[in-house]
Design a protein around this motif. Structure first.
Motif, PDB file in Angstrom:
ATOM      1  N   ASP A 143       0.804  -1.229   0.000  1.00  0.00           N
ATOM      2  CA  ASP A 143       0.000   0.000   0.000  1.00  0.00           C
ATOM      3  C   ASP A 143       0.836   1.277   0.000  1.00  0.00           C
ATOM      4  OD1 ASP A 143      -2.414  -1.435   0.068  1.00  0.00           O
ATOM      5  OD2 ASP A 143      -2.334  -1.621   2.247  1.00  0.00           O
ATOM      6  N   VAL A 144       2.139   1.176  -0.115  1.00  0.00           N
ATOM      7  CA  VAL A 144       2.958   2.390  -0.097  1.00  0.00           C
ATOM      8  C   VAL A 144       2.684   3.230  -1.340  1.00  0.00           C
ATOM      9  CG1 VAL A 144       4.777   1.324   1.300  1.00  0.00           C
ATOM     10  CG2 VAL A 144       4.938   1.244  -1.201  1.00  0.00           C
ATOM     11  N   THR A 145       2.900   4.530  -1.222  1.00  0.00           N
ATOM     12  CA  THR A 145       2.660   5.460  -2.337  1.00  0.00           C
ATOM     13  C   THR A 145       3.943   6.266  -2.595  1.00  0.00           C
ATOM     14  OG1 THR A 145       1.750   7.096  -0.784  1.00  0.00           O
ATOM     15  CG2 THR A 145       0.194   5.644  -1.902  1.00  0.00           C
ATOM     16  N   PRO A 146       4.933   5.659  -3.223  1.00  0.00           N
ATOM     17  CA  PRO A 146       6.243   6.307  -3.378  1.00  0.00           C
ATOM     18  C   PRO A 146       6.225   7.490  -4.319  1.00  0.00           C
ATOM     19  CG  PRO A 146       6.140   4.290  -4.668  1.00  0.00           C
ATOM     20  CD  PRO A 146       4.890   4.323  -3.838  1.00  0.00           C
ATOM     21  N   LEU A 147       7.208   8.364  -4.138  1.00  0.00           N
ATOM     22  CA  LEU A 147       7.422   9.446  -5.084  1.00  0.00           C
ATOM     23  C   LEU A 147       7.718   8.857  -6.458  1.00  0.00           C
ATOM     24  CD1 LEU A 147       9.675  11.884  -3.005  1.00  0.00           C
ATOM     25  CD2 LEU A 147       7.253  12.162  -3.573  1.00  0.00           C
ATOM     26  N   LEU A 148       7.329   9.588  -7.487  1.00  0.00           N
ATOM     27  CA  LEU A 148       7.464   9.097  -8.857  1.00  0.00           C
ATOM     28  C   LEU A 148       8.469   9.924  -9.639  1.00  0.00           C
ATOM     29  CD1 LEU A 148       3.658   8.594  -9.581  1.00  0.00           C
ATOM     30  CD2 LEU A 148       5.295   6.883  -8.756  1.00  0.00           C
ATOM     31  N   ASN A 149       8.846   9.432 -10.806  1.00  0.00           N
ATOM     32  CA  ASN A 149       9.725  10.191 -11.685  1.00  0.00           C
ATOM     33  C   ASN A 149       9.103  11.553 -11.988  1.00  0.00           C
ATOM     34  OD1 ASN A 149      11.210   7.872 -11.710  1.00  0.00           O
ATOM     35  ND2 ASN A 149      10.804   7.343 -13.846  1.00  0.00           N
ATOM     36  N   GLY A 150       9.929  12.593 -11.949  1.00  0.00           N
ATOM     37  CA  GLY A 150       9.428  13.938 -12.205  1.00  0.00           C
ATOM     38  C   GLY A 150       9.059  14.694 -10.943  1.00  0.00           C
ATOM     39  N   GLN A 151       9.006  14.001  -9.810  1.00  0.00           N
ATOM     40  CA  GLN A 151       8.740  14.672  -8.544  1.00  0.00           C
ATOM     41  C   GLN A 151      10.060  14.981  -7.845  1.00  0.00           C
ATOM     42  OE1 GLN A 151       5.705  11.695  -7.066  1.00  0.00           O
ATOM     43  NE2 GLN A 151       4.471  13.535  -6.842  1.00  0.00           N
ATOM     44  N   THR A 152       9.981  15.814  -6.815  1.00  0.00           N
ATOM     45  CA  THR A 152      11.182  16.282  -6.117  1.00  0.00           C
ATOM     46  C   THR A 152      11.274  15.665  -4.736  1.00  0.00           C
ATOM     47  OG1 THR A 152      11.034  18.391  -7.313  1.00  0.00           O
ATOM     48  CG2 THR A 152      12.450  18.333  -5.370  1.00  0.00           C
ATOM     49  N   ILE A 153      12.484  15.336  -4.333  1.00  0.00           N
ATOM     50  CA  ILE A 153      12.678  14.715  -3.027  1.00  0.00           C
ATOM     51  C   ILE A 153      12.283  15.677  -1.912  1.00  0.00           C
ATOM     52  CG2 ILE A 153      14.549  13.274  -3.909  1.00  0.00           C
ATOM     53  CD1 ILE A 153      16.490  15.110  -2.364  1.00  0.00           C
ATOM     54  N   PRO A 154      11.864  15.169  -0.757  1.00  0.00           N
ATOM     55  CA  PRO A 154      11.457  16.031   0.351  1.00  0.00           C
ATOM     56  C   PRO A 154      12.652  16.657   1.066  1.00  0.00           C
ATOM     57  CG  PRO A 154      11.399  13.743   1.038  1.00  0.00           C
ATOM     58  CD  PRO A 154      11.700  13.740  -0.445  1.00  0.00           C
ATOM     59  N   SER A 155      12.380  17.720   1.800  1.00  0.00           N
ATOM     60  CA  SER A 155      13.407  18.361   2.614  1.00  0.00           C
ATOM     61  C   SER A 155      13.425  17.675   3.975  1.00  0.00           C
ATOM     62  CB  SER A 155      13.089  19.853   2.768  1.00  0.00           C
ATOM     63  OG  SER A 155      14.021  20.473   3.637  1.00  0.00           O
ATOM     64  N   VAL A 156      14.427  16.855   4.211  1.00  0.00           N
ATOM     65  CA  VAL A 156      14.501  16.076   5.448  1.00  0.00           C
ATOM     66  C   VAL A 156      15.922  16.112   5.999  1.00  0.00           C
ATOM     67  CG1 VAL A 156      12.616  14.530   4.813  1.00  0.00           C
ATOM     68  CG2 VAL A 156      14.964  13.935   4.189  1.00  0.00           C
ATOM     69  N   THR A 157      16.019  15.830   7.295  1.00  0.00           N
ATOM     70  CA  THR A 157      17.314  15.775   7.965  1.00  0.00           C
ATOM     71  C   THR A 157      17.607  14.338   8.369  1.00  0.00           C
ATOM     72  OG1 THR A 157      17.099  18.031   8.820  1.00  0.00           O
ATOM     73  CG2 THR A 157      18.678  16.586   9.918  1.00  0.00           C
ATOM     74  N   LEU A 158      18.781  13.882   8.017  1.00  0.00           N
ATOM     75  CA  LEU A 158      19.238  12.544   8.376  1.00  0.00           C
ATOM     76  C   LEU A 158      20.425  12.667   9.316  1.00  0.00           C
ATOM     77  CD1 LEU A 158      19.165  11.163   4.720  1.00  0.00           C
ATOM     78  CD2 LEU A 158      17.443  10.742   6.485  1.00  0.00           C
ATOM     79  N   ARG A 159      20.951  11.530   9.748  1.00  0.00           N
ATOM     80  CA  ARG A 159      22.144  11.544  10.596  1.00  0.00           C
ATOM     81  C   ARG A 159      23.191  10.584  10.044  1.00  0.00           C
ATOM     82  NH1 ARG A 159      21.973  14.429  15.167  1.00  0.00           N
ATOM     83  NH2 ARG A 159      19.938  15.180  15.852  1.00  0.00           N
ATOM     84  N   THR A 160      24.426  10.988  10.152  1.00  0.00           N
ATOM     85  CA  THR A 160      25.524  10.138   9.735  1.00  0.00           C
ATOM     86  C   THR A 160      25.738   9.046  10.780  1.00  0.00           C
ATOM     87  OG1 THR A 160      27.206  11.432  10.892  1.00  0.00           O
ATOM     88  CG2 THR A 160      26.619  12.135   8.654  1.00  0.00           C
ATOM     89  N   ALA A 161      26.607   8.096  10.452  1.00  0.00           N
ATOM     90  CA  ALA A 161      26.925   7.042  11.413  1.00  0.00           C
ATOM     91  C   ALA A 161      27.555   7.620  12.678  1.00  0.00           C
ATOM     92  CB  ALA A 161      27.861   6.018  10.777  1.00  0.00           C
ATOM     93  N   GLY A 162      28.142   8.805  12.558  1.00  0.00           N
ATOM     94  CA  GLY A 162      28.718   9.465  13.729  1.00  0.00           C
ATOM     95  C   GLY A 162      27.714  10.291  14.510  1.00  0.00           C
ATOM     96  N   GLY A 163      26.475  10.373  14.003  1.00  0.00           N
ATOM     97  CA  GLY A 163      25.421  11.099  14.707  1.00  0.00           C
ATOM     98  C   GLY A 163      25.218  12.535  14.275  1.00  0.00           C
ATOM     99  N   ALA A 164      26.014  13.013  13.322  1.00  0.00           N
ATOM    100  CA  ALA A 164      25.887  14.405  12.875  1.00  0.00           C
ATOM    101  C   ALA A 164      24.681  14.569  11.961  1.00  0.00           C
ATOM    102  CB  ALA A 164      27.153  14.830  12.135  1.00  0.00           C
ATOM    103  N   PRO A 165      23.879  15.647  12.165  1.00  0.00           N
ATOM    104  CA  PRO A 165      22.723  15.881  11.287  1.00  0.00           C
ATOM    105  C   PRO A 165      23.167  16.371   9.921  1.00  0.00           C
ATOM    106  CG  PRO A 165      22.958  17.679  12.852  1.00  0.00           C
ATOM    107  CD  PRO A 165      23.978  16.652  13.239  1.00  0.00           C
ATOM    108  N   VAL A 166      22.507  15.875   8.871  1.00  0.00           N
ATOM    109  CA  VAL A 166      22.817  16.307   7.515  1.00  0.00           C
ATOM    110  C   VAL A 166      21.512  16.504   6.753  1.00  0.00           C
ATOM    111  CG1 VAL A 166      25.096  15.252   7.338  1.00  0.00           C
ATOM    112  CG2 VAL A 166      23.083  13.909   6.778  1.00  0.00           C
ATOM    113  N   SER A 167      21.504  17.510   5.896  1.00  0.00           N
ATOM    114  CA  SER A 167      20.346  17.772   5.046  1.00  0.00           C
ATOM    115  C   SER A 167      20.457  16.939   3.782  1.00  0.00           C
ATOM    116  CB  SER A 167      20.280  19.256   4.690  1.00  0.00           C
ATOM    117  OG  SER A 167      19.414  19.481   3.591  1.00  0.00           O
TER     118      SER A 167
END
Length: 209
Positions: A32-56
């Motif tokens: 039932d997932v509704t993934p982003l499709l070709n032609g759409q833009t990725i969301p603005s999200v913050t992730l973390r590296t393996a060291g714990g640092a936040p990255v955009s």
């Protein structure tokens, strides 16, 4: 009254459709997932590296074309195999100017514990907050029984959504983007045992430039 009745029904159907495509909602199953499709833009999200640092994620993508791979975790043999197979096409991808980001819901601490048999240029990133998994529309709830089995039999603690305490996993996915974050290729399969071949990704990367 009929025209107004028709307009009301039309607006209701549009509302239902928009709700169905609300990617902030976790799906009840991988089908039932509704993934982003070709032609759409990725969301603005913050992730973390393996060291714990936040990255955009957006800031990283702006640097160069990107292959974004979502995987379940280092505990998943299918995911480990997929990452290992990327080693075969790593050099051509780097020569084309790509970077490879591998995102999972595991914590930065767990990422540090992961040991691939062969090291390569993939960057492991944590989406423990589930921002990216939700934003890309690929998250689904894991049945409580399955969650308990993972914990009891394999000592795997799945990441849970903070608002519901329900375990969440991503449907294994690959997205290829340009430097604006525009999706040029996507592969999402609810069957976690089936992954795209390295050759397919290589051809998709060539065509996405």
């Amino acid at each position: 009254m009929r025209p107004f009745h028709f307009i009301g029904v039309f607006l209701m159907l549009v509302s239902v459709q928009l709700f169905a495509l609300d990617r902030t909602v976790i799906a009840e199953s991988p089908e039932d997932v509704t993934p982003l499709l070709n032609g759409q833009t990725i969301p603005s999200v913050t992730l973390r590296t393996a060291g714990g640092a936040p990255v955009s994620l957006q800031a990283m993508v702006m640097q160069q074309p990107t292959i974004i791979l979502f995987y379940r975790g280092g505990w998943c043999p299918y995911c480990s195999r997929q990452l290992a197979e990327l080693k075969d096409i790593e050099q051509p991808l780097l020569e084309m100017g790509y970077q490879i980001l591998a995102i999972s819901p595991e914590s930065p601490t767990r990422l540090q514990e992961q040991k691939l048999e062969t090291e390569f240029a993939v960057q492991l990133l944590s989406d423990e907050s589930l921002q990216a998994i939700k934003g890309f529309g690929i998250g689904f709830y894991v049945p409580n029984k399955t969650k308990e089995n993972y914990k009891a039999k394999k000592n795997i603690e799945l990441t849970a959504e903070s608002s519901s305490d329900r375990a969440v996993l991503p449907a294994p996915s690959v997205f290829i983007t340009d430097k604006t974050g525009l999706i040029k290729f996507n592969y999402v399969n609810p069957n976690f045992r089936v992954r795209p071949s390295a050759e397919l990704l290589l051809q998709a990367a060539k065509l996405s430039l």
